[in-house]
Write an enzyme that holds these catalytic residues in place. Structure first.
Site, PDB file in Angstrom:
ATOM      1  N   CYS A 138     -42.348 -32.084 -26.113  1.00  0.00           N
ATOM      2  CA  CYS A 138     -42.242 -33.538 -25.917  1.00  0.00           C
ATOM      3  C   CYS A 138     -43.387 -34.256 -26.627  1.00  0.00           C
ATOM      4  O   CYS A 138     -44.508 -34.321 -26.100  1.00  0.00           O
ATOM      5  CB  CYS A 138     -42.235 -33.878 -24.423  1.00  0.00           C
ATOM      6  SG  CYS A 138     -42.099 -35.662 -24.122  1.00  0.00           S
ATOM      7  N   CYS A 141     -44.809 -37.252 -24.750  1.00  0.00           N
ATOM      8  CA  CYS A 141     -45.688 -36.883 -23.619  1.00  0.00           C
ATOM      9  C   CYS A 141     -47.047 -36.381 -24.124  1.00  0.00           C
ATOM     10  O   CYS A 141     -48.082 -36.712 -23.566  1.00  0.00           O
ATOM     11  CB  CYS A 141     -45.073 -35.756 -22.787  1.00  0.00           C
ATOM     12  SG  CYS A 141     -43.331 -35.927 -22.464  1.00  0.00           S
ATOM     13  N   ASP A 142     -47.036 -35.548 -25.145  1.00  0.00           N
ATOM     14  CA  ASP A 142     -48.249 -34.796 -25.490  1.00  0.00           C
ATOM     15  C   ASP A 142     -48.879 -35.147 -26.833  1.00  0.00           C
ATOM     16  O   ASP A 142     -49.981 -34.678 -27.132  1.00  0.00           O
ATOM     17  CB  ASP A 142     -47.930 -33.289 -25.460  1.00  0.00           C
ATOM     18  CG  ASP A 142     -47.497 -32.847 -24.067  1.00  0.00           C
ATOM     19  OD1 ASP A 142     -47.978 -33.444 -23.074  1.00  0.00           O
ATOM     20  OD2 ASP A 142     -46.664 -31.923 -23.955  1.00  0.00           O
TER      21      ASP A 142
END
Ligand code: NDP
Length: 323
Positions: A138, A141-142
């Site tokens: 992701c 997200c990261d």
């Protein structure tokens, strides 16, 4: 052997942000929800480290801790959380039936499906070992954790294109690893990727290994035409080769697209079956964020509540009967 049959107003299947948010709303509306967690308790966030983009956590939070917080909040209002898996459903209706692997049978007036999706992985040993140590499925997200460093992303669909563009705003260089000589992504997304100067596309390229002991130090790739091996020196490696929604048990009952995402009515979490709603990644292949899943979980609970009010479903719920 007699089976325990339980009649409930609201059955929630799944324990990610969508399921727990639906549970918070449904329990506060006196629907006395029963939530089955499934095997991956807490959903995809359980395999995530820091979550920094969920509002309300100014210092960030670990994925497992966040899901623990969600669960406690749902239980505080009376949600019954069951650590079992729903294996089979029958939506012949009007009361919907579900069978759990703990032997119980649930008869539910409303069902909220929040079973999520699972990221697909390449299947390399090094990829598994370095997950959350530089390997992620992701970018939204990261990606932030790798800002200022070079990264690689594998995949050539709309997700990979979107995530490569997202990463290109954070990283000096994004290596995009594409296994064929063309991309599957929509033309407009391909054009955007190709026009972005700091994205380098490696066509006909296969990922052989993610390098590094405790964190990612590079990716070893092979050009399948020239047979030349190269090492891309990156700190982050993103896998964007698709997701699989966890919807197999519903396929005989609900409309789905060709990948198995459940189709909902416009601007709603309603499915084609009255009293059955779906929230989170089981129906969302575009946004896939904890916060959007939570949002649709809320919608599903409100729609379940409205459905029950309209259908004046009988009181006295969570009464168990032995058949
Ligand atoms: P897709 O299935 O569309 O694409 C997966 C990509 O990964 C393909 O390019 C595929 O390559 C590649 N791939 C699969 N396995 C491997 C492997 N082992 N090694 C290397 N590459 C591999 O998945 P997406 O997640 O991109 O998209 C899913 C759906 O969601 C699509 O319908 C998409 O259009 C939609 N979507 C829409 C968005 C939007 O509207 N904003 C945003 C994101 C997704 P190959 O092409 O060679 O098979």
């Amino acid at each position: 052997m007699s089976k325990k049959v339980e009649r409930v107003k609201c059955l929630i299947i799944g324990s990610g942000p969508a399921g727990y948010t639906a549970a918070i709303y449904a329990s506060r509306a006196n629907l006395f929800p029963v939530l089955y967690t499934g095997k991956e308790i807490g959903g995809q966030l359980i395999t995530t480290t820091d979550v920094e983009n969920y509002p309300g956590y100014p210092d960030g939070v670990l994925g497992p801790q966040m899901m623990e917080d969600f669960r406690k909040q749902a239980e505080r209002f009376g949600t019954q959380v069951r650590y079992s898996l729903i294996e089979k459903v029958d939506f012949t209706g009007p009361v919907h039936r579900a069978w759990a692997d703990d032997g119980s049978i649930i008869h539910a007036d409303t069902v909220i499906i929040a079973t999520g999706a699972s990221a697909k992985w390449l299947g390399l040993e090094s990829e598994r070992r370095l997950t959350n140590r530089g390997v992620s499925a992701c970018a939204v997200c990261d990606g932030f954790f790798f800002r200022g460093t070079d990264v690689a992303i594998v995949g050539a669909g709309d997700t990979a294109a979107e995530e490569a563009l997202y990463l290109s705003k954070l990283s000096p260089k994004v290596h995009m690893i594409v296994r064929r000589d063309e991309m599957r992504a929509s033309k407009i997304m391909q054009d955007r990727v190709k026009r972005t100067p700091n994205i380098e596309i490696h066509w006909n390229t296969e990922t052989l290994e993610v390098l590094g002991k405790d964190e990612v130090e590079g990716v070893r790739v092979l050009n399948s035409i020239t047979r030349v091996e190269t090492v891309l020196p990156v700190k982050g490696f993103f896998v964007a080769i698709g997701h699989k929604p966890n919807t197999d048990i519903f396929k005989d009952w609900l409309d789905m697209d060709e990948s198995g995402y459940i189709i909902t009515k416009p601007d709603s979490t309603k499915t084609g079956i009255e009293g059955v709603f779906v929230a989170g990644d089981a129906q969302d292949k575009v946004f896939r964020q904890a916060v959007t899943a939570a949002g649709t979980g809320c919608m599903a609970a409100l729609e379940a509540e409205r459905y029950l009010a309209e259908h004046e479903v009988i009181e006295a719920v969570s009464t168990s009967t032995n058949y």
